[in-house]
Design an enzyme around this catalytic site. Sequence first.
Site, mmCIF file in Angstrom:
data_model
loop_
_atom_site.group_PDB
_atom_site.id
_atom_site.type_symbol
_atom_site.label_atom_id
_atom_site.label_comp_id
_atom_site.label_asym_id
_atom_site.label_seq_id
_atom_site.Cartn_x
_atom_site.Cartn_y
_atom_site.Cartn_z
ATOM 1 N N LEU A 45 0.746 -1.213 -0.182
ATOM 2 C CA LEU A 45 0.130 -0.013 -0.050
ATOM 3 C C LEU A 45 0.888 1.158 -0.007
ATOM 4 O O LEU A 45 1.907 1.133 0.891
ATOM 5 C CB LEU A 45 -0.846 -0.049 1.128
ATOM 6 C CG LEU A 45 -1.519 1.182 1.761
ATOM 7 C CD1 LEU A 45 -2.805 0.946 2.760
ATOM 8 C CD2 LEU A 45 -0.885 2.109 2.515
ATOM 9 N N ASN A 46 0.458 2.088 -0.726
ATOM 10 C CA ASN A 46 1.092 3.506 -0.699
ATOM 11 C C ASN A 46 0.071 4.639 -0.441
ATOM 12 O O ASN A 46 -0.734 4.574 0.395
ATOM 13 C CB ASN A 46 2.335 3.735 -1.411
ATOM 14 C CG ASN A 46 2.220 3.716 -2.944
ATOM 15 O OD1 ASN A 46 1.886 2.806 -3.391
ATOM 16 N ND2 ASN A 46 2.632 4.914 -3.561
ATOM 17 N N ASP A 47 0.125 5.555 -1.261
ATOM 18 C CA ASP A 47 -0.496 6.826 -0.801
ATOM 19 C C ASP A 47 -2.228 6.697 -0.653
ATOM 20 O O ASP A 47 -2.717 5.806 -1.658
ATOM 21 C CB ASP A 47 -0.631 7.860 -2.399
ATOM 22 C CG ASP A 47 0.783 8.044 -2.585
ATOM 23 O OD1 ASP A 47 1.768 7.656 -2.138
ATOM 24 O OD2 ASP A 47 1.291 8.779 -3.653
ATOM 25 N N GLN A 63 -3.071 3.498 -3.057
ATOM 26 C CA GLN A 63 -2.202 2.924 -4.221
ATOM 27 C C GLN A 63 -2.097 1.314 -3.608
ATOM 28 O O GLN A 63 -1.506 1.184 -2.657
ATOM 29 C CB GLN A 63 -0.906 3.666 -4.357
ATOM 30 C CG GLN A 63 -1.140 5.032 -4.936
ATOM 31 C CD GLN A 63 -1.168 4.983 -6.499
ATOM 32 O OE1 GLN A 63 -0.122 4.656 -7.036
ATOM 33 N NE2 GLN A 63 -2.336 5.182 -6.911
ATOM 34 N N TYR A 106 -1.787 5.806 -11.090
ATOM 35 C CA TYR A 106 -1.097 6.656 -10.057
ATOM 36 C C TYR A 106 -2.290 7.350 -9.109
ATOM 37 O O TYR A 106 -3.241 7.373 -9.454
ATOM 38 C CB TYR A 106 -0.044 7.350 -10.798
ATOM 39 C CG TYR A 106 1.351 6.503 -10.718
ATOM 40 C CD1 TYR A 106 1.184 5.229 -10.726
ATOM 41 C CD2 TYR A 106 2.442 7.384 -10.932
ATOM 42 C CE1 TYR A 106 2.579 4.489 -10.799
ATOM 43 C CE2 TYR A 106 3.761 6.522 -10.969
ATOM 44 C CZ TYR A 106 3.883 5.196 -10.819
ATOM 45 O OH TYR A 106 4.880 4.370 -10.779
ATOM 46 N N SER A 107 -1.670 7.947 -8.333
ATOM 47 C CA SER A 107 -2.243 8.829 -7.249
ATOM 48 C C SER A 107 -3.186 9.564 -7.853
ATOM 49 O O SER A 107 -2.866 10.499 -8.857
ATOM 50 C CB SER A 107 -1.550 9.495 -6.384
ATOM 51 O OG SER A 107 -0.988 8.249 -5.476
#
Length: 490
Positions: A45-47, A63, A106-107
Site C-alpha cells: 500500500l502507498n498513498d 495505491q 497513479y495517485s
Amino acid sequence: MEWSQEARYRTYESMTTEERLKLEGSVSASPWRQRYHIQPMYGLLNDPNGFVWFNGRYHLFYQWFPFGAVHGMKHWFHTESSNLVEWENKGVAMKPEYTFESHGIYSGSGFVHKNSLYLFYTGNKRDEEWNRHSSQCLAIMNSSGKITKRDEPIIKRQPNGYTEHFRDPKVWQVEDEFYMVVGAQRENVTGCILLYQSPDLIAWSLLGEIETNEMDFGYMWECPDYFTLQTHGILLCSPQGLKLAGDSYHNIYHSGVWVGKPLNVENGHFDHGDFQELDAGFDFYAPQTTLSPDGRRLLVGWMGLPEIEYPTDSEGWAHCLTIPRELSIKDGILYQQPVRELKEKRKNEARTTMNLSDEVRISSELSGDCFEMIGEIEVVSAKRAGLKLRVGKGEKTLLYLNMETQKVVLDRTNAGVAFGQAYGSIRQKHYSKNKIRFHIFMDTSSIEVFVNDGEMVFTSRLFPRKESQGIQFFAEEGTAKIDVVQWKYD
Ligand code: FRU
C-alpha cells in the site's frame, strides 16, 4: 527477492490461486498486522487516494501493488466507512487497461458532482525505452458503485517547460469553476505545482504555476492539495529532495503545508508563510485531505516511505494508512487532531498518576500493544521525563521531554526490529515549556503521538515482539509528575 520487470508489471486478475494462497499464508503468519489501521490484505500500500464523502459513506482508495512488497503496477484499492473507524474492503477499483496507463493507475483524488464520484488519477506509462509518460485521467463512479473510465486522458501530457514528473491531480470548486492542482517538475529539476481550470470537470485548461516563494525547494512536489481552512488558504504537498535542517527533514521525503491567504485563482498567486512539516515522526508521506459532511477538514497519510526496506517486506505486505486527522489553524500553525469518531473505540479505562523522583516506575495497571492513551508530563526538576512503551526483553520505545535540550523526543533506537537506520532512530522537536500533553494511538506495529492538541505529531512504525507490551514512566535527575488515562482497544 529480485523482481523482474514482468513480475512487477502485472495486473491483479493475473494472480493465480497458488500465488494468492501463498501471500495469504505469509501475511496471516505476520506478528505485525495492524488491528485498526487500513492495511493491504497483501502486497504494498502507498498513498491514500480519492478520499471523499459520497452517497452517505466515506470512500478512501489507496495505491496498491498486489503481488508483494515492492513498488510495481499500481492499482487503486477501494475501502469504505460510515464512521471513519471501521473500514470495509471493497476490492480493486481501478487497474491499468489503456495504453496511457499501462504501467500504473497513479495517485489522485475524488470529487463529487451531480450524484457521481469523479476520480482523477495519473496514467503512468513507460515506453519501449522505459521513458515515463504521464497524463491526467478521469473515471466516474455512479451511485451504485460502478466505475467507468474515460478512454483518453483529460490532460494528455505536461506543458512545455516541465518534465514527465507530472502527477497526482487534486480537484476543488470555487463558485461555478473547477480547479485542479498537479505536482510537477520544471525542466531545471525543481518542484512546483501546476494549476488548471475547467467549467465541467472534463475540459481542462492550464492557468500556470501556483506562484509561491519557493522556487528552489526540492526536485519534485508530489501529491499537492489545496483547501481553505478558517480564513486561510492552505497549500499542501510532498516535496522530494529537501536537505536536512535542524530537527526538520530527517526522513527520505517530506510532507507539509504552507499557510497563507486564499489562493488567487485568477493569476495563481499564493501569499504564504514558511513551510510547516506535517509530521515529526519516521513514517509519514503523501497525505491527502477531504471535507466531512459536517464541514471538518480531514487528512489521511501513508504511514510509510518509498525506498526504505520494512520488516514486513519479506512477508509479502507493506505499510498502512494513518488514522484520519482533523485540521485547524491556531496562530498561523496547522494543528492536527485524531478524528473525534475514534472515541467510539474507548473501552477498559485505566488511570494513573505518578510523582517520580529520579526513578523508573513500572505500571501494573497499564500495558498493551493496541490502545489509546492521553496524558500529561509536568517536569518539576528532572532533566528528562516521560514514557517507555512496548517494553519487553531489550525493547522499548521512548517518548519524553528533554529539558536540557528543550525537545520532545521519540526514540525508537531499541523499539524492535531495526529498519531505515540510514535516517537515524531518534526524532525530536524544539519545545521549551516544562509541561506537555500527549495523545497516543498504539497499534500492533505503529505509534501516532499528537502533542499539545495537535501542535506536533509523531507518526512511526514500530516492530517489537508481540510480548513487548510493558508501559513504564521515568524521571531522570530530578522530579516530574505524569498523569495518564488509557483505553485498551478490543
Ligand atoms: C507518492 C507517489 C505519487 C505517485 C504514486 C505512485 O508516493 O510517488 O507521486 O502518484 O506514489 O504509486
